[in-house]
Design a protein around this motif. Structure first.
Motif, PDB file in Angstrom:
ATOM      1  N   ASN A   1       0.861  -1.188   0.000  1.00  0.00           N
ATOM      2  CA  ASN A   1       0.000   0.000   0.000  1.00  0.00           C
ATOM      3  C   ASN A   1       0.892   1.230   0.000  1.00  0.00           C
ATOM      4  OD1 ASN A   1       0.920   0.257   2.661  1.00  0.00           O
ATOM      5  ND2 ASN A   1      -0.968  -0.567   3.556  1.00  0.00           N
ATOM      6  N   ASP A   2       0.333   2.388   0.295  1.00  0.00           N
ATOM      7  CA  ASP A   2       1.122   3.622   0.246  1.00  0.00           C
ATOM      8  C   ASP A   2       2.182   3.696   1.336  1.00  0.00           C
ATOM      9  OD1 ASP A   2      -0.075   4.700  -1.993  1.00  0.00           O
ATOM     10  OD2 ASP A   2      -1.699   5.635  -0.849  1.00  0.00           O
ATOM     11  N   GLN A   3       2.068   2.845   2.367  1.00  0.00           N
ATOM     12  CA  GLN A   3       2.987   2.934   3.496  1.00  0.00           C
ATOM     13  C   GLN A   3       4.016   1.811   3.545  1.00  0.00           C
ATOM     14  OE1 GLN A   3      -0.195   3.182   6.547  1.00  0.00           O
ATOM     15  NE2 GLN A   3       0.691   5.175   7.083  1.00  0.00           N
ATOM     16  N   TYR A   4       3.579   0.569   3.282  1.00  0.00           N
ATOM     17  CA  TYR A   4       4.481  -0.564   3.476  1.00  0.00           C
ATOM     18  C   TYR A   4       4.384  -1.576   2.329  1.00  0.00           C
ATOM     19  CZ  TYR A   4       4.663   1.193   8.271  1.00  0.00           C
ATOM     20  OH  TYR A   4       4.821   1.987   9.373  1.00  0.00           O
ATOM     21  N   VAL A   5       5.436  -2.377   2.227  1.00  0.00           N
ATOM     22  CA  VAL A   5       5.486  -3.501   1.299  1.00  0.00           C
ATOM     23  C   VAL A   5       5.726  -4.767   2.112  1.00  0.00           C
ATOM     24  CG1 VAL A   5       6.672  -4.545  -0.655  1.00  0.00           C
ATOM     25  CG2 VAL A   5       6.436  -2.058  -0.543  1.00  0.00           C
ATOM     26  N   TYR A   6       4.825  -5.742   1.991  1.00  0.00           N
ATOM     27  CA  TYR A   6       4.944  -7.012   2.701  1.00  0.00           C
ATOM     28  C   TYR A   6       5.247  -8.108   1.685  1.00  0.00           C
ATOM     29  CZ  TYR A   6       2.647  -4.517   6.522  1.00  0.00           C
ATOM     30  OH  TYR A   6       2.321  -3.615   7.504  1.00  0.00           O
ATOM     31  N   HIS A   7       6.195  -8.979   2.039  1.00  0.00           N
ATOM     32  CA  HIS A   7       6.621  -9.982   1.073  1.00  0.00           C
ATOM     33  C   HIS A   7       7.030 -11.272   1.780  1.00  0.00           C
ATOM     34  CE1 HIS A   7       9.597 -12.029  -1.558  1.00  0.00           C
ATOM     35  NE2 HIS A   7       8.744 -11.681  -2.503  1.00  0.00           N
ATOM     36  N   ARG A   8       6.795 -12.402   1.090  1.00  0.00           N
ATOM     37  CA  ARG A   8       7.274 -13.688   1.600  1.00  0.00           C
ATOM     38  C   ARG A   8       7.547 -14.611   0.408  1.00  0.00           C
ATOM     39  NH1 ARG A   8       2.253 -17.265   4.084  1.00  0.00           N
ATOM     40  NH2 ARG A   8       0.849 -17.104   2.293  1.00  0.00           N
ATOM     41  N   ASP A   9       8.496 -15.523   0.589  1.00  0.00           N
ATOM     42  CA  ASP A   9       8.849 -16.508  -0.428  1.00  0.00           C
ATOM     43  C   ASP A   9       8.468 -17.898   0.056  1.00  0.00           C
ATOM     44  OD1 ASP A   9       9.997 -14.702  -2.275  1.00  0.00           O
ATOM     45  OD2 ASP A   9      11.846 -14.664  -1.115  1.00  0.00           O
ATOM     46  N   ASN A  10       7.902 -18.714  -0.853  1.00  0.00           N
ATOM     47  CA  ASN A  10       7.590 -20.116  -0.554  1.00  0.00           C
ATOM     48  C   ASN A  10       6.809 -20.306   0.746  1.00  0.00           C
ATOM     49  OD1 ASN A  10       8.829 -21.372  -2.861  1.00  0.00           O
ATOM     50  ND2 ASN A  10      10.794 -20.781  -1.976  1.00  0.00           N
ATOM     51  N   ASP A  11       5.813 -19.460   0.962  1.00  0.00           N
ATOM     52  CA  ASP A  11       4.924 -19.583   2.126  1.00  0.00           C
ATOM     53  C   ASP A  11       5.649 -19.478   3.459  1.00  0.00           C
ATOM     54  OD1 ASP A  11       2.769 -19.949   0.408  1.00  0.00           O
ATOM     55  OD2 ASP A  11       3.108 -22.112   0.315  1.00  0.00           O
ATOM     56  N   GLU A  12       6.786 -18.819   3.482  1.00  0.00           N
ATOM     57  CA  GLU A  12       7.518 -18.635   4.742  1.00  0.00           C
ATOM     58  C   GLU A  12       7.012 -17.382   5.460  1.00  0.00           C
ATOM     59  OE1 GLU A  12      11.647 -18.679   3.793  1.00  0.00           O
ATOM     60  OE2 GLU A  12      11.661 -20.774   3.158  1.00  0.00           O
ATOM     61  N   ALA A  13       7.770 -16.928   6.463  1.00  0.00           N
ATOM     62  CA  ALA A  13       7.321 -15.794   7.273  1.00  0.00           C
ATOM     63  C   ALA A  13       7.275 -14.507   6.451  1.00  0.00           C
ATOM     64  CB  ALA A  13       8.263 -15.616   8.464  1.00  0.00           C
TER      65      ALA A  13
ATOM     66  N   LYS B   1     -12.714  -2.724  -3.126  1.00  0.00           N
ATOM     67  CA  LYS B   1     -12.050  -2.781  -1.828  1.00  0.00           C
ATOM     68  C   LYS B   1     -10.929  -3.808  -1.851  1.00  0.00           C
ATOM     69  CE  LYS B   1     -13.079  -3.389   3.111  1.00  0.00           C
ATOM     70  NZ  LYS B   1     -14.144  -3.707   4.101  1.00  0.00           N
ATOM     71  N   LEU B   2      -9.778  -3.432  -1.368  1.00  0.00           N
ATOM     72  CA  LEU B   2      -8.649  -4.352  -1.248  1.00  0.00           C
ATOM     73  C   LEU B   2      -7.812  -3.892  -0.059  1.00  0.00           C
ATOM     74  CD1 LEU B   2      -7.247  -6.787  -2.612  1.00  0.00           C
ATOM     75  CD2 LEU B   2      -5.786  -5.149  -3.802  1.00  0.00           C
ATOM     76  N   LYS B   3      -7.737  -4.742   0.965  1.00  0.00           N
ATOM     77  CA  LYS B   3      -7.039  -4.379   2.195  1.00  0.00           C
ATOM     78  C   LYS B   3      -6.080  -5.487   2.590  1.00  0.00           C
ATOM     79  CE  LYS B   3      -7.897  -2.967   6.989  1.00  0.00           C
ATOM     80  NZ  LYS B   3      -8.944  -2.753   8.023  1.00  0.00           N
ATOM     81  N   ILE B   4      -4.900  -5.110   3.049  1.00  0.00           N
ATOM     82  CA  ILE B   4      -3.918  -6.089   3.495  1.00  0.00           C
ATOM     83  C   ILE B   4      -4.463  -6.806   4.731  1.00  0.00           C
ATOM     84  CG2 ILE B   4      -1.555  -6.444   4.314  1.00  0.00           C
ATOM     85  CD1 ILE B   4      -0.750  -3.903   2.875  1.00  0.00           C
ATOM     86  N   PRO B   5      -4.531  -8.131   4.726  1.00  0.00           N
ATOM     87  CA  PRO B   5      -5.093  -8.876   5.866  1.00  0.00           C
ATOM     88  C   PRO B   5      -4.269  -8.673   7.139  1.00  0.00           C
ATOM     89  CG  PRO B   5      -4.903 -10.282   3.911  1.00  0.00           C
ATOM     90  CD  PRO B   5      -4.140  -9.031   3.618  1.00  0.00           C
ATOM     91  N   THR B   6      -4.939  -8.704   8.275  1.00  0.00           N
ATOM     92  CA  THR B   6      -4.242  -8.576   9.560  1.00  0.00           C
ATOM     93  C   THR B   6      -3.333  -9.769   9.805  1.00  0.00           C
ATOM     94  OG1 THR B   6      -6.174  -9.550  10.653  1.00  0.00           O
ATOM     95  CG2 THR B   6      -6.042  -7.148  10.586  1.00  0.00           C
ATOM     96  N   SER B   7      -3.666 -10.926   9.201  1.00  0.00           N
ATOM     97  CA  SER B   7      -2.810 -12.108   9.346  1.00  0.00           C
ATOM     98  C   SER B   7      -1.433 -11.875   8.738  1.00  0.00           C
ATOM     99  CB  SER B   7      -3.464 -13.327   8.688  1.00  0.00           C
ATOM    100  OG  SER B   7      -3.691 -13.082   7.308  1.00  0.00           O
ATOM    101  N   VAL B   8      -1.351 -10.916   7.813  1.00  0.00           N
ATOM    102  CA  VAL B   8      -0.068 -10.550   7.202  1.00  0.00           C
ATOM    103  C   VAL B   8       0.648  -9.516   8.048  1.00  0.00           C
ATOM    104  CG1 VAL B   8       1.028  -9.470   5.196  1.00  0.00           C
ATOM    105  CG2 VAL B   8      -0.849 -11.095   4.869  1.00  0.00           C
TER     106      VAL B   8
END
Length: 260
Positions: free
Chosen positions: A106-118, A241-248
């Motif tokens: 989003n405008d503030q952060y980038v969240y990323h993971r490889d191969n279903d890891e953390a 609507k598209l929101k980054i899940p809290t689980s992320v």
């Protein structure tokens, strides 16, 4: 007693007048449908007129599915761009490889993971914003004005009910292939190479205003090493609507990037 008689009394149209009225209403409805259908059919635009107008469609939100199949396996990519520059990208391959990944931004952060890891995250900046802007241009490119007149003549247009039109093509015409390559390229090229393309399947949907609503194309290459590439752009300007899940966000760890 009089009340009960009145309650049980049925209203009957004399001389089957009710049946005649129903038939008349049905006839009027059928006539209106026929007139609307004829008007819609006679008012159909040419493929060139429809696509030239569709090229002006500004895409703010959309969903895109990309699939590549070659001698190494299959790769599936899904890209969703929502309101306020929120983006979700997933990449999956068969067999599984290091390219498997998932990203939220989003405008503030980038969240990323490889191969279903953390999950890891970093703060958004101009460089990443430019990268994701490039992704959007690549996945949503639809500059049909790049089509040549010869290519436009090879396309077919038909009505899509009362909602709009479908422009389609399936074959190996070089003019269509080159035109499609130009239309979906982010960087302009004077003469894209089409010699390695065996065939192309194209389907474009537009509404009554000739705005792009759906784009699908599949490119088949001669070489099995390259295989096929298909892209489906849909839900154009319909992702509300598209929101980054809290689980992320709740378990993501900050990724420290050291600069030299």
């Amino acid at each position: 007693m009089q009340k009960n008689k009145a309650k049980n009394k049925k209203i009957i149209f004399p001389n089957n007048q009710g049946g005649k009225i129903a038939a008349l209403i049905l006839a009027i409805i059928i006539l209106v449908v026929i007139i609307l259908g004829a008007t819609f059919a006679l008012g159909k635009p040419s493929p060139k007129a429809a696509l030239t107008k569709a090229a002006d469609t500004e895409i703010q939100t959309a969903r895109v599915d990309v699939k590549t199949t070659n001698s190494k396996g299959k790769m599936y990519s899904n890209y969703v761009v929502g309101p306020n520059n929120t983006i979700h990208i997933t990449m999956r391959s068969i067999p599984k490889s290091d390219t498997n990944s998932e990203l939220w931004s989003n405008d503030q952060y980038v969240y990323h993971r490889d191969n279903d890891e953390a999950w890891n995250y970093i703060k958004q900046n101009a460089i990443f914003n430019e990268v994701y802007s490039g992704y959007k241009k690549l996945y949503t490119a639809h500059n049909f004005k790049q089509f040549s007149d010869d290519a436009f003549k090879k396309l077919k247009l038909k009505s899509n009910g009362f909602s709009g039109y479908v422009i389609s093509y399936h074959g190996n015409d070089k003019d269509v292939i080159k035109s499609m390559q130009k239309a979906t390229s982010v960087a302009s090229t004077s003469d894209p190479q089409s010699s390695n393309v065996k065939s192309i399947e194209l389907r474009v949907k537009v509404n009554r205003k000739k705005e792009l609503t759906d784009l699908y194309y599949k490119v088949t290459y001669y070489s099995k090493k390259e295989g096929t590439l298909s892209l489906h752009l849909y839900d154009v300007n319909q992702v509300k609507k598209l929101k980054i899940p809290t689980s992320v966000t709740k378990n993501a760890k900050k990724l420290n990037i050291k600069s030299n």
